[in-house]
Design an enzyme around this catalytic site. Structure first.
Site, PDB file in Angstrom:
ATOM      1  N   SER B 164       4.284 -14.827  -9.966  1.00  0.00           N
ATOM      2  CA  SER B 164       2.856 -14.697  -9.683  1.00  0.00           C
ATOM      3  C   SER B 164       2.033 -15.419 -10.759  1.00  0.00           C
ATOM      4  O   SER B 164       2.249 -16.610 -10.989  1.00  0.00           O
ATOM      5  CB  SER B 164       2.518 -13.205  -9.601  1.00  0.00           C
ATOM      6  OG  SER B 164       1.279 -13.004  -9.010  1.00  0.00           O
ATOM      7  N   ARG B 234      -7.761  -2.162  -8.243  1.00  0.00           N
ATOM      8  CA  ARG B 234      -6.303  -2.092  -8.195  1.00  0.00           C
ATOM      9  C   ARG B 234      -5.815  -1.756  -6.793  1.00  0.00           C
ATOM     10  O   ARG B 234      -4.832  -2.309  -6.317  1.00  0.00           O
ATOM     11  CB  ARG B 234      -5.830  -1.024  -9.185  1.00  0.00           C
ATOM     12  CG  ARG B 234      -4.336  -0.750  -9.131  1.00  0.00           C
ATOM     13  CD  ARG B 234      -3.532  -1.968  -9.527  1.00  0.00           C
ATOM     14  NE  ARG B 234      -2.133  -1.634  -9.755  1.00  0.00           N
ATOM     15  CZ  ARG B 234      -1.216  -2.527 -10.077  1.00  0.00           C
ATOM     16  NH1 ARG B 234      -1.538  -3.787 -10.203  1.00  0.00           N
ATOM     17  NH2 ARG B 234       0.010  -2.166 -10.282  1.00  0.00           N
ATOM     18  N   ASP B 330       5.958 -12.710   1.538  1.00  0.00           N
ATOM     19  CA  ASP B 330       4.865 -12.833   0.565  1.00  0.00           C
ATOM     20  C   ASP B 330       3.719 -13.614   1.212  1.00  0.00           C
ATOM     21  O   ASP B 330       3.851 -14.800   1.499  1.00  0.00           O
ATOM     22  CB  ASP B 330       5.388 -13.565  -0.677  1.00  0.00           C
ATOM     23  CG  ASP B 330       4.346 -13.660  -1.804  1.00  0.00           C
ATOM     24  OD1 ASP B 330       3.167 -13.341  -1.561  1.00  0.00           O
ATOM     25  OD2 ASP B 330       4.735 -14.063  -2.907  1.00  0.00           O
ATOM     26  N   HIS B 363       4.781  -9.731  -1.815  1.00  0.00           N
ATOM     27  CA  HIS B 363       4.673 -10.461  -3.082  1.00  0.00           C
ATOM     28  C   HIS B 363       5.404  -9.749  -4.229  1.00  0.00           C
ATOM     29  O   HIS B 363       5.995 -10.384  -5.094  1.00  0.00           O
ATOM     30  CB  HIS B 363       3.181 -10.606  -3.427  1.00  0.00           C
ATOM     31  CG  HIS B 363       2.901 -11.350  -4.675  1.00  0.00           C
ATOM     32  ND1 HIS B 363       3.285 -12.658  -4.857  1.00  0.00           N
ATOM     33  CD2 HIS B 363       2.289 -10.973  -5.828  1.00  0.00           C
ATOM     34  CE1 HIS B 363       2.905 -13.059  -6.068  1.00  0.00           C
ATOM     35  NE2 HIS B 363       2.307 -12.055  -6.677  1.00  0.00           N
ATOM     36  N   ASP B 364       5.361  -8.422  -4.215  1.00  0.00           N
ATOM     37  CA  ASP B 364       5.983  -7.646  -5.294  1.00  0.00           C
ATOM     38  C   ASP B 364       7.509  -7.761  -5.324  1.00  0.00           C
ATOM     39  O   ASP B 364       8.140  -7.237  -6.240  1.00  0.00           O
ATOM     40  CB  ASP B 364       5.596  -6.162  -5.177  1.00  0.00           C
ATOM     41  CG  ASP B 364       4.476  -5.796  -6.133  1.00  0.00           C
ATOM     42  OD1 ASP B 364       4.061  -6.666  -6.916  1.00  0.00           O
ATOM     43  OD2 ASP B 364       4.013  -4.637  -6.091  1.00  0.00           O
TER      44      ASP B 364
END
Lengths: 209, 390
Positions: B164, B234, B330, B363-364
């Site tokens: 990222s 967040r 992602d 994405h994580d």
């Protein structure tokens, strides 16, 4: 059969051994359609090449990179366009060209980005294939073409004669042609292309512009 | 220099100078030149190292953390008490094998875990910088890392890797310090931040700035912090790190500790409860202004812009071996954007590998248990080490 120039481990595919013989030490090589990277690994270990690969199957790519090879996921039909002129000494199309949508433009791209192009492909003029089609009336299946017609990725079959003729028409120079019979032995070309075209199960050609 | 500051939540106050990590301190004679034209001095870089640097200093691997990561890559986090954020990747016998390699991970410039950032004391005022902190870029972050690598006496890095925002830094290393990078693994990254990604960041920033406790960035002086705004930022961002499939599998429309809807705005659904929890725990360890600055740095990232809009030119001098990694699900840094990097590297005949990993975790994924990614990293780093005679 000619002896190989230097010892290369047996057990590798016979066309790989012939290709490895054509490539000099330390050359920059791109293997288009490198599958699980067996040829790249052979060339890296035996010829100390600076080797790269393109492979369409993601699982094949991931296996290659996990073996320490430099391989990108991509399509040989389209992705050669992203490389600069003369980036490689050799571009290899091993058992790949017959599966391409656009074999001729792809060959020209390969000749643009590489000084030489090495092509290996199954020879559709092989007598067993002629027998299966001509006498038995069946789509051929051989050791180099082991799958049923409905499963094959191959869409552009040709004979050795067809390929050489295409090269002439496209102004592509054939520097070397090696025909291999069913036992992986070289078919003597003394008998002319017609004989090779009958007895070769596969062919390996070295091309240049 | 002192970096003591008020932490947002009672009970979590921690003196950042006491963090269990190393600090490199650069005085007024060693300013960091920033893209905005200002010079930052003094500068502290907080970093963690794992493993042993060999005699010829050739086995160093730099890990660049993501937006909300920090230097605690392989050791217990001093605030959360959780394990290192990449401990599945970094450790003895792991893909980045600390029995063989010397790992460096520094808190990013502008961060809030000991490296100089907006919560640090401004030497001109004796107060925290707040919005007087200069706007920084990914390029500035990497320049600061290069100062740290110099400080450690390391000429070149065996590998630079990160996911990222960390992957952006990896690409920046390749473009700006090609001779110092033997190999690089940018993961789930892109050569520029997309409009969609800038949009999500802007939502987060607006949430922080709309919180009355933000006080124009001056919340430290008011002994408070915009925790509600930061938590919302967040929560919004966390959605972008996941995938629809992952949300569906993990939460679906399941209700949270109740049998039926309550006809109110309590967290009826598990996904709501999960996001609220993610938001509330995040504010314990992250500074709201740092979030503004770091997201801005990502938004500004456009590697090709520094090279006449030609991404290939950015990598012209790179003699490094590069392995680009992306994940199928992602959508924040999709495969297509990673492939753009690969094509730019191909355009200069760089030695590049490209691996797309099948994952429904979004994405994580790069932070999770991804055996295929681990195998690829192991093989790639091992090949790089062999080439360097390690």
């Amino acid at each position: 059969m000619d002896d190989l120039a230097s010892p290369i481990p047996t057990g590798s595919r016979v066309d790989f051994l012939v290709i490895a013989e054509m490539i000099e030490e330390g050359a920059r090589v791109l293997d288009v359609g490198c599958s699980d990277g067996a040829l790249l690994k052979l060339l890296t270990e035996e010829r100390n090449v600076d080797g790269r690969g393109i492979e369409i199957s993601q699982s094949g790519v991931n296996r290659c990179v996990a073996r320490g090879l430099s391989v990108v996921q991509g399509d040989g039909d389209t992705d050669l366009a992203y490389y600069p002129d003369g980036a490689f000494d050799y571009v290899i199309l091993s058992q790949t060209v017959q599966a391409m949508k656009q074999p001729v433009p792809t060959l020209h791209q390969a000749l643009r980005i590489g000084r030489h192009v090495v092509v290996s492909f199954p020879n559709f003029g092989y007598w067993k294939i002629r027998f299966q089609v001509g006498v038995q009336g069946r789509m051929p299946m051989t050791d180099t073409l082991p799958v049923y017609w409905y499963e094959t990725p191959n869409i552009h079959f040709c004979t050795v004669r067809d390929f050489v003729e295409m090269c002439t028409a496209q102004n592509i120079v054939v520097r070397k042609q090696i025909a291999l019979n069913h036992h992986g032995r070289r078919v003597k070309l003394g008998g002319g292309l017609r004989i090779a075209n009958l007895f070769a199960e596969q062919a390996v050609l070295l091309l240049s512009r | 220099m002192s970096t003591a500051r008020k932490k947002p939540e009672p009970g979590t106050e921690i003196n950042l100078d006491d963090l269990p990590c190393n600090f490199a301190r650069f005085g007024k004679d060693q300013p960091l030149e920033l893209d905005c034209g200002l010079k930052l001095k003094p500068l502290t870089i907080a970093y963690e190292t794992v493993g042993t640097l060999n005699a010829d200093k050739s086995n160093a691997i730099l890990i660049c953390h993501a937006l909300t990561g920090d230097q605690f890559v392989a050791s217990t986090h001093p605030i959360t008490g959780k394990g290192g954020w990449w401990e599945m990747v970094v450790g003895p016998g792991k893909p980045i094998d600390t029995d063989r390699f010397f790992v460096i991970c520094s808190n990013v410039l502008g961060g809030c875990m000991g490296t100089t950032g907006p919560a640090s004391i401004n030497p001109e005022t004796g107060e925290p910088y707040g919005l007087k902190f200069p706007v920084i870029t990914v390029s500035d972050m990497v320049r600061a890392q290069a100062m740290l690598v110099d400080h450690l006496g390391i000429e070149s890095l065996l590998c630079v890797t990160g996911g990222s925002m960390g992957g952006m830094q990896v690409l920046e290393w390749l473009a700006k310090y090609p001779e110092r990078v033997h190999s690089a693994i940018p993961i789930a990254a892109a050569a520029k931040h997309s409009a969609q990604n800038i949009a999500f960041h802007e939502v987060g920033r607006q949430a922080i700035m709309a919180d009355p406790e933000w006080h124009g960035g001056d919340y430290a002086r008011h002994q408070t912090s915009p925790s509600a705004g930061l938590a919302v930022a967040r929560m919004a961002a966390h959605i972008t790190y996941l995938s629809e499939a992952a949300l569906h599998t993990k939460f679906g429309r399941n209700l949270q500790d109740r049998e039926q809807l309550t006809y109110g705005f309590d967290a009826d659904f598990q996904i709501e409860s999960y996001l609220r929890y993610q938001g509330s725990t995040f504010v314990d360890r992250f500074d709201a202004n740092a979030y503004l600055y770091l997201t801005r740095a990502m938004d500004y990232f456009d590697l090709a812009a520094d090279f006449g809009e030609n991404l290939g030119a950015a990598f012209q001098a790179a003699d490094s071996r590069v392995c680009v990694v992306s994940f199928t699900s992602d959508w924040l840094f999709p495969t297509s954007e990673n492939r753009d990097v690969v094509r730019a590297l191909n355009a200069v005949a760089a030695n590049v590998s490209f691996v797309e990993i099948e994952s429904d975790k979004g994405h994580d994924s790069f932070l999770l248990d991804m055996p295929e990614m681990f195998d690829v990293m192991t093989g790639f780093i091992d090949a790089a080490a062999n080439r360097c005679g390690l």
